[in-house]
Design an enzyme around this catalytic site. Structure first.
Site, PDB file in Angstrom:
ATOM      1  N   LYS A  69      43.844  52.367  50.363  1.00  0.00           N
ATOM      2  CA  LYS A  69      44.062  53.640  49.655  1.00  0.00           C
ATOM      3  C   LYS A  69      44.384  53.496  48.171  1.00  0.00           C
ATOM      4  O   LYS A  69      45.015  54.364  47.566  1.00  0.00           O
ATOM      5  CB  LYS A  69      45.176  54.481  50.340  1.00  0.00           C
ATOM      6  CG  LYS A  69      45.053  54.625  51.829  1.00  0.00           C
ATOM      7  CD  LYS A  69      43.669  54.853  52.357  1.00  0.00           C
ATOM      8  CE  LYS A  69      43.086  56.207  52.136  1.00  0.00           C
ATOM      9  NZ  LYS A  69      41.734  56.287  52.808  1.00  0.00           N
ATOM     10  N   THR A  72      39.574  51.685  46.486  1.00  0.00           N
ATOM     11  CA  THR A  72      38.514  50.759  46.914  1.00  0.00           C
ATOM     12  C   THR A  72      37.136  51.401  46.846  1.00  0.00           C
ATOM     13  O   THR A  72      36.207  50.855  46.239  1.00  0.00           O
ATOM     14  CB  THR A  72      38.753  50.338  48.384  1.00  0.00           C
ATOM     15  OG1 THR A  72      40.122  50.423  48.703  1.00  0.00           O
ATOM     16  CG2 THR A  72      38.193  48.971  48.676  1.00  0.00           C
ATOM     17  N   HIS A 156      40.305  44.353  52.336  1.00  0.00           N
ATOM     18  CA  HIS A 156      41.719  44.703  52.131  1.00  0.00           C
ATOM     19  C   HIS A 156      42.600  43.480  52.425  1.00  0.00           C
ATOM     20  O   HIS A 156      43.824  43.589  52.400  1.00  0.00           O
ATOM     21  CB  HIS A 156      42.149  45.846  53.048  1.00  0.00           C
ATOM     22  CG  HIS A 156      41.549  47.175  52.730  1.00  0.00           C
ATOM     23  ND1 HIS A 156      41.484  47.688  51.458  1.00  0.00           N
ATOM     24  CD2 HIS A 156      41.002  48.124  53.530  1.00  0.00           C
ATOM     25  CE1 HIS A 156      40.926  48.885  51.499  1.00  0.00           C
ATOM     26  NE2 HIS A 156      40.622  49.173  52.743  1.00  0.00           N
ATOM     27  N   GLY A 313      42.129  62.707  45.037  1.00  0.00           N
ATOM     28  CA  GLY A 313      41.630  61.879  43.937  1.00  0.00           C
ATOM     29  C   GLY A 313      42.424  62.018  42.652  1.00  0.00           C
ATOM     30  O   GLY A 313      41.854  62.008  41.564  1.00  0.00           O
TER      31      GLY A 313
HETATM   32  S1  PPS Z   1      40.323  52.918  51.888  1.00  0.00           S
HETATM   33  O1  PPS Z   1      40.145  53.713  53.128  1.00  0.00           O
HETATM   34  O2  PPS Z   1      41.520  52.090  51.975  1.00  0.00           O
HETATM   35  O3  PPS Z   1      39.158  52.144  51.512  1.00  0.00           O
HETATM   36  O4  PPS Z   1      40.611  54.021  50.770  1.00  0.00           O
HETATM   37  P1  PPS Z   1      40.396  53.841  49.194  1.00  0.00           P
HETATM   38  O5  PPS Z   1      38.988  54.091  48.873  1.00  0.00           O
HETATM   39  O6  PPS Z   1      41.037  52.606  48.721  1.00  0.00           O
HETATM   40  O7  PPS Z   1      41.295  55.025  48.620  1.00  0.00           O
HETATM   41  C1  PPS Z   1      41.048  56.370  48.931  1.00  0.00           C
HETATM   42  C2  PPS Z   1      41.673  57.180  47.820  1.00  0.00           C
HETATM   43  O8  PPS Z   1      40.830  57.108  46.655  1.00  0.00           O
HETATM   44  C3  PPS Z   1      40.416  58.435  46.315  1.00  0.00           C
HETATM   45  N1  PPS Z   1      39.071  58.409  45.737  1.00  0.00           N
HETATM   46  C4  PPS Z   1      38.818  58.680  44.436  1.00  0.00           C
HETATM   47  N2  PPS Z   1      39.652  58.979  43.427  1.00  0.00           N
HETATM   48  C5  PPS Z   1      39.081  59.228  42.219  1.00  0.00           C
HETATM   49  N3  PPS Z   1      37.742  59.192  42.000  1.00  0.00           N
HETATM   50  C6  PPS Z   1      36.872  58.899  42.999  1.00  0.00           C
HETATM   51  N4  PPS Z   1      35.564  58.876  42.774  1.00  0.00           N
HETATM   52  C7  PPS Z   1      37.417  58.620  44.287  1.00  0.00           C
HETATM   53  N5  PPS Z   1      36.873  58.309  45.496  1.00  0.00           N
HETATM   54  C8  PPS Z   1      37.897  58.192  46.359  1.00  0.00           C
HETATM   55  C9  PPS Z   1      40.473  59.175  47.641  1.00  0.00           C
HETATM   56  O9  PPS Z   1      40.449  60.559  47.448  1.00  0.00           O
HETATM   57  C10 PPS Z   1      41.790  58.644  48.189  1.00  0.00           C
HETATM   58  O10 PPS Z   1      42.926  59.100  47.480  1.00  0.00           O
HETATM   59  P2  PPS Z   1      43.732  60.444  47.831  1.00  0.00           P
HETATM   60  O11 PPS Z   1      44.985  60.376  46.997  1.00  0.00           O
HETATM   61  O12 PPS Z   1      44.010  60.413  49.294  1.00  0.00           O
HETATM   62  O13 PPS Z   1      42.844  61.574  47.430  1.00  0.00           O
END
Ligand code: PPS
Length: 345
Positions: A69, A72, A156, A313
């Protein structure tokens, strides 16, 4: 059982199992601890841990490494687009992110013996790159090995659970996120995905985090191992908050690290294509976007109420979600455990 990394892996049993099972009703193959660091993983790590440790990285590989989270999926899409699709004309781009940038140890989250009726379907990439592959085996590991160079891969797992020469062979991008926002996002993830289902409160989830009782923890040690290597020329250490605050500047740094040499038009393409709104609209995390509508896999009540995988996000959302008590506990955790020089944004 002794692992090639020198760690010992044991099944979580007894009181510890009862404590975790009370709230974590997913994880069908149970959980294991990897000692002495107390890493916590789904049960299949017992069988697959050595395969991950001995994974053969190559010169052109880029490995995206994070605690869950922390950004990634966003980074996966950014790096794949920079390397493979800067003009937005690659016909494989509509494939799910996980198909283009395989998640090396994703098999940990699939039951060792899938129940009757659970069908594992060959994805586009698996069909193309693993035509002789075994879908009932560790199919994500097979795919990670089989995709053509230049490979971009996701994990991870922390540094210490890969061979020590990883950074001599390949490039690694490590993404860190403020633990308070990570916590909210990881709680949502555990409520949304049935295979990791959590049925407790935010306070209880935070207590599990603080006791290093969340899968892939301890987070502080995960961070520490990467932080201590941050000056290695093959490691790019980036914060989710910096990606949010200045994506243009961070794309330039990534371009220099990856050697992709993008033009201004290509930077603009990458920025737009990987924006939260566009990624959310495509919803192409998994092999098939229908996954998120399947109640056996995703809790539809949570998806409707709190959002899907692409939830918010944003940075700083914790300010309106965490109670003063949980904030205090998290601050204390940061003060005590993250004493190795990292400063969260
Ligand atoms: S995982 O399941 O561990 O691989 O999740 P991961 O991708 O690391 O993290 C998910 C969070 O990243 C947000 N996210 C983004 N934020 C900004 N821009 C983009 N393009 C984007 N894509 C994914 C996603 O919404 C999760 O954060 P939260 O705070 O829950 O919204």
């Amino acid at each position: 059982m002794k692992l090639d990394s020198g760690h010992t892996v044991t099944a979580v049993e007894g009181e510890e199992k009862a404590k975790l099972k009370k709230h974590f009703v997913g994880y069908p193959d149970g959980l294991v601890r990897v000692s002495p660091d107390r890493w916590l993983f789904p049960g299949r790590y017992m069988d697959l841990g050595n395969d991950y440790y001995n994974f053969e990285f190559r010169k052109d590989d880029v490995l995206i490494m994070t605690y869950p989270k922390c950004g990634t999926t966003w980074t996966q899409e950014i790096v794949w687009t920079m390397r493979n699709n800067p003009d937005l004309d690659n016909p494989d781009a509509p494939w799910a992110v996980m198909d283009r940038v395989p998640f090396i140890e994703f098999d940990l989250f699939f039951p060792k013996h899938p129940p009757e009726g659970m069908e594992i379907v060959a994805t586009n990439a698996f069909q193309r790159y693993c035509p002789e592959g075994d879908l009932r085996g560790a199919f994500n590991l097979q795919l990670s090995r089989a995709i053509p160079e230049p490979r971009t891969l996701k994990t991870h797992l922390p540094f210490s659970l890969f061979l020590p020469d990883l950074l001599e062979k390949s490039k690694v991008i490590y993404v860190a996120r403020n633990p308070k926002d990570m916590l909210i996002s990881y709680l949502h993830h555990h409520r949304l995905l049935r295979n990791q289902e959590f049925i407790g409160t935010l306070e209880e989830f935070a207590d599990h985090f603080i006791s290093d009782d969340l899968v892939y923890g301890p987070y502080w040690l995960h961070l520490k191992e990467a932080w201590q290597k941050r000056d290695h020329p093959n490691l790019h250490f980036v914060f989710y908050e910096d990606l949010k605050a200045d994506i243009k500047g961070e794309l330039k740094k990534l371009d220099a690290f990856l050697g992709t040499g993008l033009s201004e038009d290509q930077f603009a393409n990458v920025e737009k294509y990987t924006s939260f709104s566009e990624m959310k609209a495509r919803d192409s995390l998994f092999f098939n976007s229908e996954v998120s509508k399947n109640d056996a896999l995703y809790n539809q009540e949570i998806r409707t109420k709190d959002g899907g995988f692409f939830r918010q996000g944003q940075s700083g959302g914790w300010k309106t979600k965490l109670t003063p008590e949980v904030t205090k506990k998290m601050d204390e955790w940061i003060r005590q455990k993250c004493d190795f020089g990292i400063k969260f944004k």
